[in-house]
Design a protein around this motif. Structure first.
Motif: not given
Length: 319
Positions: A161-162, A1-8, A186-187, A33-37
């Motif tokens: 995603i927020l 499964m891919t991540d919610a957000i990927e920066y490359s 929300l989280a 997915w589901g993480q608060v950063i």
């Protein structure tokens, strides 16, 4: 499964040649997915630029962003459907429109039909305490109420995603607490993936599963919150008393630091000498001081942030 957000290799430079300004240096990281950063940094560090590139509002100079596996450039429509955003500033919604009209507008903008939007809009406005004022113009609302409408607009399509860029900026204490509690819900209850930027580091510490610190466009720390705090735990003991210091000052060891708020007193001993600690505790016991805790000294996220951003930068400039 891919991540919610990927920066490359994501980067952003404004201008060219000698006038070029690098806002974000090449950045590679993923948000599950589901993480608060919590994305933290001083003003001008590049936080808002990263948020806007994530939302597809500005184009990266190099590298890319994938949202739920969708490239923000090549598959923008699918990517932005997964996102709700509250950007820094006060113009996230349209002031000449009512709260209800704003939600209907932003829902349709994301491709929903009126029948799909109405129940969601009703629930959001009721949850945020705005239902009775749903037909009033947003321009006449307080800053906190306007920000509530902005959050409702971001959530109208129930995005996974927020992106929250300084969501409590300019809010009073009560409104800021309401937003903090809402983000936590929300989280916790809905499993939203959240990227949060804020200068309220206590809020970031409480809400974030993970902290990334950015300085001058570069990520200089990226760790789970608990691990970041643990890595900076000090090799010293901290003693807490449930009382003002008053007549206890003579018992304080040389080199100890003391902070008190009129109710609780925090004493950080100068080292981790257990013999000195026991001796100090014996002296406190003799005075009848109400001891509440003894632990390894743990700096707050704010203290760690200052070390990372300012102290290390000063070292680089003097080396």
């Amino acid at each position: 499964m891919t991540d919610a957000i990927e920066y490359s290799g994501l980067s952003k430079t404004y201008g060219r040649g000698k006038d070029a300004l690098t806002a974000v240096r090449p950045t590679t990281l993923s948000v599950p997915w589901g993480q608060v950063i919590g994305l933290l940094g001083p003003n001008g560090a590049g936080k808002t630029t990263i948020i806007k590139m994530t939302a597809g509002l500005i184009t990266a100079t190099a590298g890319g962003v994938r949202i739920g596996g969708h490239d923000i450039r090549r598959d923008r429509a699918e990517a932005v459907r997964l996102i709700g955003a509250v950007l820094e500033g006060s113009r996230n919604v349209y002031w000449p429109m009512s709260a209800w009209e704003n939600l209907m507008y932003f829902g349709r903008l994301k491709g929903l039909r009126g029948a799909e939007i109405r129940p969601r809009a009703q629930w959001l406005l009721a949850e945020l305490g705005l239902w009775e004022r749903r037909h009033q113009l947003v321009g006449g609302f307080s800053r906190g109420m306007q920000q509530k409408v902005a959050v409702a607009a971001a959530l109208i399509t129930d995005p996974q995603i927020l992106l929250l860029d300084e969501p409590t900026l300019g809010l009073d204490v009560e409104a800021a607490r309401t937003f903090k509690d809402w983000i936590a819900r929300l989280a916790r209850d809905e499993g939203k993936t959240i990227v949060l930027t804020t200068h309220q580091l206590q809020v970031a510490q409480e809400l974030s599963d993970r902290i990334a610190v950015i300085r001058e466009g570069e990520i200089i720390a990226d760790l789970p919150t608990a691990e970041l705090l643990a890595r900076h735990a000090e090799n010293r003991f901290e003693v807490r008393l449930d009382a003002p210091l008053d007549g206890l000052r003579a018992s304080i060891p040389d080199g100890a630091t003391v902070s008190e708020d009129g109710i609780e007193t925090r004493i950080v001993l100068p080292d981790a000498d257990t013999r000195a600690l026991y001796g100090f505790l014996d002296r406190l016991s003799d005075t009848g001081a109400p001891l509440t805790a003894v632990a390894k000294a743990q700096p707050s996220l704010e203290e760690i942030f200052i070390r990372l951003v300012h102290d290390e930068l000063d070292e680089e400039r003097t080396s």
